[in-house]
Design a protein around this motif. Structure first.
Motif: not given
Length: 152
Positions: A60-62, A86-95, A125-134, A140-144
């Motif tokens: 979330x801090x990124x 309002x809401x925050x959720x995370x779906x992880x693909x890698x550590x 919605x925010x996609x977080x990737x490594x610099x190589x695209x992984x 997902x953040x919901x602002x009210x």
């Protein structure tokens, strides 16, 4: 004032963030995390990690590394005095680990209202990737937004 649904699909400025052990340790302390996996390299390796892993909500801090992480709200006419997280959720693909350079690419994906327009919701919605695209995670953040001039 209703938020223009034309902002759906708007890509926001990306943010880059380099993870460091010190930052992870500080975060773990700030949230009261006591599991040594999140602060001690040896404990992390004994648990099967290659280094100290990022705690689950750390990503979330990124986006907060951006000079003005809430500028997108003022740009679409939102008065920040009436904003709630309002809401925050995370779906992880890698550590993610120390030394990883992460790129956050946020996008507004929905705007809707409830209670006759007294409450509006902005979904980002925010996609977080490594610099190589992984892929690392999708956030997902919901602002009210309260509209004080509208009664429900």
């Amino acid at each position: 004032m209703a938020i223009d649904t034309g902002v759906i699909g708007t890509e926001l400025p990306p943010s880059t963030f380099v993870i460091s052990r010190d930052r992870l340790r500080f975060f773990a302390k700030a949230i009261g995390e006591t599991d040594p996996v999140y602060t001690d390299v040896d404990a992390a390796k004994q648990a099967g990690y290659k280094d100290i892993p990022t705690p689950p909500t750390f990503l979330f801090a990124v986006e907060l590394e951006h000079p003005d992480p809430f500028a997108f709200l003022t740009e679409i006419g939102v008065d920040l005095r009436f904003v709630l997280h309002g809401e925050q959720s995370f779906s992880y693909h890698d550590i993610a680990y120390p030394g990883d350079t992460l790129l956050a690419r946020p996008r507004i994906t929905d705007v809707y209202s409830k209670k006759g327009g007294a409450l509006e919701f902005i979904v980002k919605d925010t996609a977080i990737t490594r610099s190589d695209g992984t892929p690392v995670a999708d956030l997902r953040a919901v602002t009210v937004v309260q509209n004080p001039g509208v009664s429900s």
